[in-house]
Design a protein around this motif. Structure first.
Motif, short mmCIF file in Angstrom:
data_model
loop_
_atom_site.label_atom_id
_atom_site.label_comp_id
_atom_site.label_asym_id
_atom_site.label_seq_id
_atom_site.Cartn_x
_atom_site.Cartn_y
_atom_site.Cartn_z
N GLU A 97 0.82 -1.21 0.00
CA GLU A 97 0.00 0.00 0.00
C GLU A 97 0.86 1.27 0.00
OE1 GLU A 97 -2.83 -0.10 3.16
OE2 GLU A 97 -3.69 -2.01 2.54
N LYS A 98 2.09 1.17 0.51
CA LYS A 98 2.99 2.33 0.50
C LYS A 98 3.26 2.79 -0.92
CE LYS A 98 5.41 0.94 4.75
NZ LYS A 98 6.74 0.55 5.31
N GLY A 99 3.49 1.80 -1.82
CA GLY A 99 3.75 2.14 -3.22
C GLY A 99 2.54 2.77 -3.89
N ALA A 100 1.34 2.27 -3.55
CA ALA A 100 0.11 2.83 -4.13
C ALA A 100 -0.09 4.28 -3.67
CB ALA A 100 -1.09 1.97 -3.73
N TRP A 101 0.16 4.53 -2.38
CA TRP A 101 0.02 5.90 -1.86
C TRP A 101 1.04 6.84 -2.51
CZ3 TRP A 101 -3.84 8.21 0.06
CH2 TRP A 101 -4.75 7.56 0.90
N LEU A 102 2.27 6.36 -2.68
CA LEU A 102 3.30 7.19 -3.32
C LEU A 102 2.89 7.54 -4.74
CD1 LEU A 102 6.12 8.47 -3.36
CD2 LEU A 102 7.03 6.25 -4.10
N SER A 103 2.34 6.58 -5.48
CA SER A 103 1.90 6.82 -6.85
C SER A 103 0.76 7.83 -6.88
CB SER A 103 1.45 5.51 -7.50
OG SER A 103 2.54 4.63 -7.67
N ILE A 104 -0.20 7.68 -5.99
CA ILE A 104 -1.36 8.58 -5.96
C ILE A 104 -0.93 10.02 -5.74
CG2 ILE A 104 -3.42 9.23 -4.63
CD1 ILE A 104 -3.85 6.22 -4.13
N ILE A 105 -0.10 10.23 -4.72
CA ILE A 105 0.34 11.59 -4.39
C ILE A 105 1.16 12.20 -5.53
CG2 ILE A 105 1.77 12.96 -2.82
CD1 ILE A 105 1.00 10.92 -0.61
N THR A 106 2.09 11.39 -6.07
CA THR A 106 2.96 11.88 -7.15
C THR A 106 2.14 12.23 -8.39
OG1 THR A 106 4.76 10.47 -6.35
CG2 THR A 106 4.98 11.38 -8.57
N TYR A 107 1.25 11.33 -8.79
CA TYR A 107 0.44 11.56 -9.98
C TYR A 107 -0.48 12.78 -9.81
CZ TYR A 107 1.70 7.13 -12.23
OH TYR A 107 2.36 6.11 -12.86
N LEU A 108 -1.03 12.93 -8.62
CA LEU A 108 -1.94 14.06 -8.37
C LEU A 108 -1.22 15.39 -8.53
CD1 LEU A 108 -4.88 14.52 -7.59
CD2 LEU A 108 -4.17 14.56 -5.19
N VAL A 109 -0.02 15.46 -7.96
CA VAL A 109 0.77 16.70 -8.05
C VAL A 109 1.19 16.95 -9.49
CG1 VAL A 109 2.93 17.81 -7.39
CG2 VAL A 109 1.59 16.58 -5.67
N LEU A 110 1.71 15.92 -10.17
CA LEU A 110 2.19 16.09 -11.54
C LEU A 110 1.06 16.42 -12.51
CD1 LEU A 110 4.87 13.25 -11.93
CD2 LEU A 110 5.23 15.69 -11.55
N ALA A 111 -0.10 15.80 -12.31
CA ALA A 111 -1.24 16.08 -13.20
C ALA A 111 -1.64 17.54 -13.12
CB ALA A 111 -2.42 15.17 -12.84
N CYS A 112 -1.73 18.06 -11.90
CA CYS A 112 -2.12 19.47 -11.71
C CYS A 112 -1.09 20.41 -12.33
CB CYS A 112 -2.28 19.78 -10.22
SG CYS A 112 -3.66 18.94 -9.43
N VAL A 113 0.19 20.13 -12.08
CA VAL A 113 1.26 20.98 -12.60
C VAL A 113 1.31 20.93 -14.13
CG1 VAL A 113 3.77 21.28 -12.73
CG2 VAL A 113 2.68 20.81 -10.53
N LYS A 114 1.23 19.75 -14.70
CA LYS A 114 1.31 19.60 -16.15
C LYS A 114 0.14 20.27 -16.87
CE LYS A 114 3.92 15.25 -16.17
NZ LYS A 114 3.86 13.79 -16.42
#
Length: 296
Positions: free
Chosen positions: A11-28
């Protein structure tokens, strides 16, 4: 580490992906709008699907940790595969949409040069996603999580997508404006390819697919047990991140029930230690000469 602890660790990897993708999607998406880049916009939309897919994987991992109950005697491990399947459908839908928009832009010929700010954003995102890929890949191997391994593949494809977007945007700076929407189209194709790979692996597991090579390795291990005179049959299937094995073996017909049971315990221990198989059903049959002729 038992199977339930492995899912919790995953679940740690899933949480890391969620947070990273959320930030990158907004920025991009913000930078793509400001800098007018079709490639970066497609990359940002790709990350929005990744957020949804990662949430689905997280939910699947949480459900998989539920212990067996009256309705699920073997536990809930296949929830992980269902989560991967849902993620694949989401990725395919967005991939086709991104591909359609990029092709339409190329054929209409409405090209506008994107800002270099969008190029540096894409390059920075590629570096971040490659770091996330390495983390999830190691975690997926350690926990033997199919969903987390699929997430790691998605992380890697996202890093490559961002590099492709960077190349397309830089090319557009040299009056090759068509490179930006072309990079967007390639992004769409990569999303679809990743979705198909995830779908294929999930359906293979859900339909009880099992690698013939792995079955042969397990068979070779069992044959080393000195009291096993012959292996009549071996079957395997995946249940989440676990392999379930059913084996029928021939032993000396003069053995007692206690002695035969001891052999099955030894085989189960060997399979758990060498192949990480937590559940194996060993069926004992007495060996006679006609059995040898029937099994060949």
């Amino acid at each position: 580490m038992n199977q339930y602890d492995k899912y919790k660790e995953g679940e740690k990897g899933a949480w890391l992906s969620i947070i990273t993708y959320l930030v990158l999607a907004c920025v991009k998406l913000l930078i793509a709008t400001i800098g007018n880049s079709a490639a970066l916009r497609a990359d940002g939309l790709n990350n929005t699907t990744d957020v949804i897919a990662s949430v689905a994987i997280l939910i699947g991992l949480k459900i998989s940790r539920k212990p067996p109950d009256a309705d699920h005697h073997y536990g809930h491990f296949r929830a992980e595969m269902i989560a991967s399947l849902i993620a694949a459908f989401i990725m395919m839908t967005v991939g086709l949409h991104v591909l359609s928009d990029a092709i339409q832009t190329m054929f209409t010929g409405e090209f506008q040069p994107p800002s270099m700010l969008t190029a540096w954003t894409a390059l920075g995102a590629a570096i971040v996603m490659f770091a996330v890929y390495l983390y999830n890949l190691r975690l997926g191997k350690r926990t033997n999580s199919t969903a987390l391994k699929a997430a790691a593949r998605d992380n890697k494809s996202d890093a490559l997508v961002s590099i492709g977007a960077f190349v397309g945007i830089v090319g557009a700076q040299f009056q090759l404006y068509w490179l930006d929407p072309l990079a967007g189209a390639l992004v769409g194709l990569i999303i679809c390819k990743t979705a198909w790979d995830t779908f294929s692996e999930a359906t293979y597991t859900l339909t009880d697919g099992f690698s013939p090579d792995e079955a042969e390795d397990i068979k070779a291990t069992i044959e080393k047990e000195p009291h096993v005179l012959q292996i009549k049959d071996i079957k395997g299937r995946l249940h989440g991140n676990q392999s379930y094995i059913e084996v029928t073996i021939y032993v000396d017909p003069d053995m007692t029930v206690k002695e035969s049971h001891k052999i099955t315990d030894q085989i189960e221990d060997i399979l758990k230690q060498k192949h990480d198989i937590p559940h194996a059903h060993i069926h004992i049959e007495p060996f006679v000469e006609e059995d040898k002729g029937q099994s060949n």
